[in-house]
Design an enzyme around this catalytic site. Structure first.
Site, PDB file in Angstrom:
ATOM      1  N   HIS A 192      41.715  37.409  55.538  1.00 40.14           N
ATOM      2  CA  HIS A 192      41.210  37.492  56.902  1.00 40.14           C
ATOM      3  C   HIS A 192      39.815  38.076  56.971  1.00 40.14           C
ATOM      4  O   HIS A 192      39.402  38.620  57.972  1.00 40.14           O
ATOM      5  CB  HIS A 192      42.172  38.348  57.742  1.00 40.14           C
ATOM      6  CG  HIS A 192      42.070  38.080  59.205  1.00 40.14           C
ATOM      7  ND1 HIS A 192      42.095  39.062  60.149  1.00 40.14           N
ATOM      8  CD2 HIS A 192      41.938  36.931  59.899  1.00 40.14           C
ATOM      9  CE1 HIS A 192      41.987  38.544  61.353  1.00 40.14           C
ATOM     10  NE2 HIS A 192      41.894  37.246  61.230  1.00 40.14           N
ATOM     11  N   HIS A 205      37.763  37.195  69.867  1.00 39.29           N
ATOM     12  CA  HIS A 205      38.376  37.150  68.546  1.00 39.29           C
ATOM     13  C   HIS A 205      37.825  38.265  67.680  1.00 39.29           C
ATOM     14  O   HIS A 205      38.276  38.484  66.554  1.00 39.29           O
ATOM     15  CB  HIS A 205      38.141  35.794  67.880  1.00 39.29           C
ATOM     16  CG  HIS A 205      39.130  35.499  66.808  1.00 39.29           C
ATOM     17  ND1 HIS A 205      40.488  35.351  67.070  1.00 39.29           N
ATOM     18  CD2 HIS A 205      39.007  35.348  65.479  1.00 39.29           C
ATOM     19  CE1 HIS A 205      41.132  35.125  65.936  1.00 39.29           C
ATOM     20  NE2 HIS A 205      40.255  35.112  64.962  1.00 39.29           N
TER      21      HIS A 205
END
Length: 580
Positions: A266, A464
């Protein structure tokens, strides 16, 4: 089994694991489209998790609201059948993203320049990337492909980077909003622009890749330069990524090892531009923040041959002007001093050693902002307000455990935030908080605050980005600021095991910590109304990317949960949200 709760009656999984910490067996079901994994004609091919596949399907076919539809959660929905993005009721860019895949491929081929013979290895060239002044750029919000201007009215990229805020902190440009909201924002095309030199090669670390789109973001003269994609895909998703990269002879892949179940790759970070160390000067190129060694340690943790060349390249460059600290997570179980190398224990160590103590620190709240939430336990004492909060409240060597005295504000979009956003309900496809997790931690939602809205009351875009900070009681200054890829989860930050002697982390994450002491300041002043565009705010203010103080959820507010229906009110494009 079925369960009645504050969100209605839903069929839920019996798993105790969070959405991001378990196999995607209970993924939000999608509209009945052909299986993208089978390469159905006209359907996109995916290179990330089943959860993201479902979100993308729902974005492609949102449900149109009709006044004749029942407001019941069990209501049948009318589906849009037109293939055009305009008819779908939400806006992508008016760019090549909307072209058929075959035509996209043709354009990608047409725009390529003739391949140079014998491309040099990374050791033979200068490292190049995002920030020309040795600062990171932050990606936080969705961007449009077609536009060229990045920072509002009349300001070009060079002016932005040369005369921008002193902290060199940037957000990603968003399409479809007023120019003032894009002030100080960058597009990936700007980062890859020839303005900052001749690109020789690049490495991209991310969770999901759209290779065709990514290649188009490079200037035509750079599209045949070597690109390394570091990913966390496995099995079918990996096969799709390989297939998508195959037409591009300059694109190679490197798989991140995820040996602990349910971890993700990630990382999101853009490397600065650094000069090569002059041979014979015997300079280390290290910064006061130890950034170079920490970055090399992070890359070495992959134990991947393709990254060895990049490690060697970094060794040969001068990173001494870097003024942020690197905070990374890598999968594993860490004991002893190694606990302090990764995750929230790394943040704790840096705050203890380099953050300045503050009088009456117990009144300085901690703020966390994120776009996904893991399973945090049956109550706050299991992780959030014990080991994790102990990290967040650390300030200086003499820090003491303040326990519940320090206020904790968590910013996560409400259903209303999503409904009234730029994209409407489809924006919630990138906010993967599941009903299975939410119903087991209703206690968490009392900490929730709304995502910032503009003066009209309509939210600009769903976030985000993930950020954490420590603020003064009046929110006029902050003691530190962290921008990171780590959401609110134990998988990302790590959780103690074996009586606190071992830290277990599942995922790769990367972030940078801003501390006032590095800038010769006692604290950072804050631009409290980030989206106001006010010219009266001092330029030395730190650009916290949401309004302060945060606004607590009202009695009728609920956190956005992506795998349940919302049919009682249409979104900004007249759509409903019905995972089928």
């Amino acid at each position: 089994m079925s369960q009645e709760g504050s969100y209605g009656k839903w069929t839920i999984s019996s798993s105790d694991e969070s959405e991001e910490e378990k196999p995607q067996l209970d993924k939000p079901p999608a509209s009945p489209l052909p299986d993208a994994g089978q390469g159905a004609a006209g359907q996109p091919r995916y290179t990330c998790s089943e959860a993201r596949k479902a979100a993308h399907r729902r974005k492609l076919e949102p449900m149109k609201f009709s006044s004749t539809d029942s407001a019941s959660e069990a209501s049948p929905c009318k589906r849009q059948k037109s293939g055009s993005q305009e008819d779908l009721g939400w806006c992508l860019s008016s760019s090549e993203d909307e072209l058929p895949r075959e035509r996209q491929q043709e354009q990608a081929e047409d725009s390529r320049v003739k391949e140079e013979k014998g491309p040099p290895s990374p050791r033979d060239r200068s490292a190049r990337g995002a920030g020309p002044h040795g600062r990171p750029a932050s990606c936080g919000l969705p961007e449009e492909e077609g536009e060229q201007e990045v920072s509002g009215e009349g300001q070009d990229v060079w002016d932005l980077l040369d005369k921008g805020n002193p902290f060199q902190f940037y957000l990603t440009r968003v399409s479809g909003i007023k120019p003032k909201y894009n002030t100080g924002a960058l597009h990936i095309k700007d980062i890859l622009s020839p303005l900052f030199g001749t690109l020789v090669s690049s490495a991209q670390f991310n969770y999901c890749f759209d290779v065709n789109w990514l290649v188009r973001q490079y200037p035509p003269e750079f599209r045949k330069k070597p690109v390394l994609l570091v990913h966390g895909d496995k099995r079918e998703a990996k096969a799709h990524l390989l297939a998508e990269a195959k037409p591009y002879g300059n694109v190679t892949l490197c798989q991140a090892k995820l040996d602990i179940a349910f971890g993700t790759h990630h990382t999101i970070w853009l490397s600065p531009l650094y000069p090569r160390i002059v041979h014979g000067t015997h300079r280390s190129g290290e910064s006061a923040t130890h950034f170079k060694a920490d970055l090399i340690s992070y890359l070495a943790a992959y134990d991947a041959a393709p990254l060895k060349e990049w490690i060697d390249t970094i060794q040969e460059h001068d990173l001494s002007e870097t003024n942020v600290y690197l905070i990374a997570s890598t999968p594993g179980r860490f004991q002893g001093n190694q606990k302090d190398n990764w995750g929230h224990f790394r943040l704790r160590k840096l705050l203890k050693e380099h953050a300045a103590p503050i009088p009456k620190a117990e009144s300085w709240p901690v703020i966390g902002q994120f776009s996904s939430i893991g399973s945090l336990g049956a109550d706050e004492s299991k992780w959030l307000c014990s080991e994790f909060k102990e990290t967040l409240v650390t300030l200086g060597k003499e820090s003491r455990t303040l326990g519940s005295a320090v206020p904790l504000h968590l910013i996560y979009p409400s259903v209303e935030n999503v409904r009234t956003s730029l994209e409407g309900y489809p924006a919630g496809g990138s906010l993967p908080y599941s009903i299975q997790t939410a119903e087991k931690q209703n206690w968490l939602h009392s900490y929730f605050h709304k995502w910032s809205a503009d003066t009209s009351g309509r939210t600009n875009a769903m976030p985000h980005i993930k950020t954490y900070l420590r603020s003064s009681p009046d929110f006029s200054q902050i003691a530190w600021f962290l921008v990171t890829s780590a959401n609110l989860s134990k998988a990302a930050w790590g959780a103690l095991e074996k009586g606190g002697t071992q830290l277990m982390i599942r995922s790769y994450e990367l972030g940078v910590l801003f501390l006032p002491s590095v800038f010769d300041l006692d604290s950072f002043k804050v631009k409290q109304k980030f989206f106001s565009g006010s010219s009266q705010e001092p330029t030395a203010s730190f650009p916290v990317p949401y309004d302060l103080p945060p606004e607590l959820y009202g009695n009728r507010d609920r956190p956005w949960i992506w795998n349940i229906p919302y049919v009682k009110a249409p979104d900004t494009h007249g759509n409903m949200w019905v995972p089928s």
